[in-house]
Design an enzyme around this catalytic site. Structure first.
Site, short mmCIF file in Angstrom:
data_model
loop_
_atom_site.label_atom_id
_atom_site.label_comp_id
_atom_site.label_asym_id
_atom_site.label_seq_id
_atom_site.Cartn_x
_atom_site.Cartn_y
_atom_site.Cartn_z
N HIS A 306 0.85 -1.19 0.00
CA HIS A 306 0.00 0.00 0.00
C HIS A 306 0.88 1.23 0.00
O HIS A 306 1.98 1.22 0.56
CB HIS A 306 -0.92 0.01 1.23
N ASP A 364 -8.07 -4.41 -0.62
CA ASP A 364 -8.52 -4.78 -1.96
C ASP A 364 -8.35 -6.27 -2.23
O ASP A 364 -9.06 -6.84 -3.06
CB ASP A 364 -7.75 -3.97 -3.01
#
Length: 430
Positions: A306, A364
């Site tokens: 991320h 995600d």
């Protein structure tokens, strides 16, 4: 920093800059006077080391894997609260009392219907239009229908616009979905809660009753909470930048939706699901792991790492549990995609390559599987993200409007183009 100022040397001159402390997290060096005093700009592509505003809404500690909404850990809000409670918290700064919650739920529920003429707006799109294209157009068009809540200088109108956006976004999203599959629009039902109402608008049909599954409704609500805000990300910064010009809130949120549409931002969960489908089975994982480590191979593992989190994404832990609950409820407990996901997660948490590069699973990674199990096509994944993030955008926009120090956004640049040159007539050019 312990000092209250920082010194920067430009040429032979030293310049003192104020250091402003945060309640938690890094302090910031105020460079707002640097160009005036030293004649130079700072250079920070992507604004990765630049605080563009002061905010009290969301705090992220990427190194420790912490996400707080108004000081409350995201895990606690997702476990014990509901989405509208989180909306109230983000908008007003505190968790609501019982009476405040009842009033807020009532106000949101009574704003869920769209102006009837907006239904005709959908027919202007091709049937195969991407739902996000429809979302950008319809949300932007809200300002043409609700003139009584576009005066950003009026606190009451700002409040009305905020509630309207939160209330109408599920209806807009569900209508985009229904239009894309050729089914009639389903109107909101005031006796349903926020997430149950959204599922009903998406999956009910006029010819038979749709029964809302409480497990799936709770999972949808939790997904909304996890995506409600995420500090100064690309789409939120877009909303703030658009709002700094004085644009109405509907236009600002439409701009945020357009930014969210990008695959590097809101489309990541769709990409993660497509990756799991490409891998297919657990026995093929080693092949793709090796490919992901090969710099010359274009394949990349999606859903890992991320931009902000250098530790495990705290939302991913909640999402993992939610994924298991949904798959068990809909009878997909042995879904091969989940088997691939879990094995990839195990490898990522133990493989030295992933540990060294801090490529931990993010939200995600799991949300794509969950949304698929709930019955949504991949084209709707980013739409659901926009639905949830609307409250964050509105809270950030509202905070910016009420900030006495806010001014129109105007980033500067490092110019590397041609220096001054004179115009040459076309007949003299070589």
């Amino acid at each position: 920093m312990s000092d209250t100022s920082a010194t920067i040397k430009v040429g032979s001159d030293n310049h003192q800059l104020q250091v402003k402390p945060g309640s938690v997290g890094p302090d910031v060096v105020d460079i707002s006077s640097l160009y005036r005093d030293a004649g130079v700009f700072t250079y920070d592509p992507g604004f990765t080391s630049t605080a563009s505003c002061e905010s009290k809404i969301t705090y992220i500690d990427g190194d420790e894997g912490v996400l707080l909404y108004r000081g409350y850990p995201i895990e606690q809000l997702a476990e014990h609260g509901d989405f509208l409670e989180t909306c109230y918290l983000l908008l007003y700064g505190e968790l609501p009392t019982e009476s405040q919650k009842t009033d807020f739920d009532h106000r949101v529920t009574r704003h869920t219907m769209l102006h009837e003429q907006m239904a005709r707006f959908y027919s202007g799109f091709r049937r195969d239009a991407h739902p996000m294209a429809i979302m950008v157009g319809v949300v932007g068009a809200l300002s043409a229908f609700y003139h009584d809540s576009t005066d950003i200088a009026d606190p009451y109108q700002r409040m009305v616009a905020s509630v309207r956006m939160i209330a109408k976004m599920p209806t807009i999203a569900a209508m985009a979905y229904k239009y894309s599959i050729g089914q009639p629009f389903i109107y909101p039902r005031n006796e349903l809660d926020f997430s149950g109402n959204f599922l009903n608008m998406c999956f009910a049909v006029p010819c038979e009753e749709y029964k809302i599954n409480p497990v799936l409704s709770r999972a949808m609500d939790r997904i909304f909470i996890l995506h409600a805000d995420h500090e100064q990300n690309a789409s939120t910064s877009t909303v703030r930048l658009a709002g700094s010009s004085g644009a109405n809130p509907f236009a600002c949120v439409a701009a945020g939706i357009a930014c969210l549409w990008g695959p590097a931002h809101g489309g990541a969960n769709e990409a993660a699901l497509e990756m799991l489908q490409e891998i297919g089975t657990v026995d093929r994982i080693p092949e793709f792991i090796e490919r992901s480590k090969d710099k010359d191979d274009p394949f990349r593992l999606m859903g890992f790492g991320h931009r902000v989190y250098k530790n495990y994404d705290p939302r991913a832990r909640v999402m993992q549990r939610t994924t298991h609950e949904v798959l068990a409820e809909v009878g997909l407990k042995d879904d091969p995609l989940l088997d691939v996901a879990l094995e990839l997660e195990r490898i990522a948490l133990n493989d030295e390559y992933f540990i060294e590069k801090k490529l931990y699973p993010n939200i995600d990674f799991y949300s794509g599987i969950t949304l698929k199990a709930l019955g949504f096509p991949t084209t709707m994944f980013t739409v659901l993200f926009a639905l949830a993030r609307t409250v964050g955008w509105i809270a950030q926009w509202k905070e910016m409007i009420e900030d006495p120090e806010q001014k129109i956004g105007r980033p500067r640049q490092l110019y590397t183009g041609a220096t001054r040159r004179d115009y040459v007539p076309i007949t003299s050019r070589k």
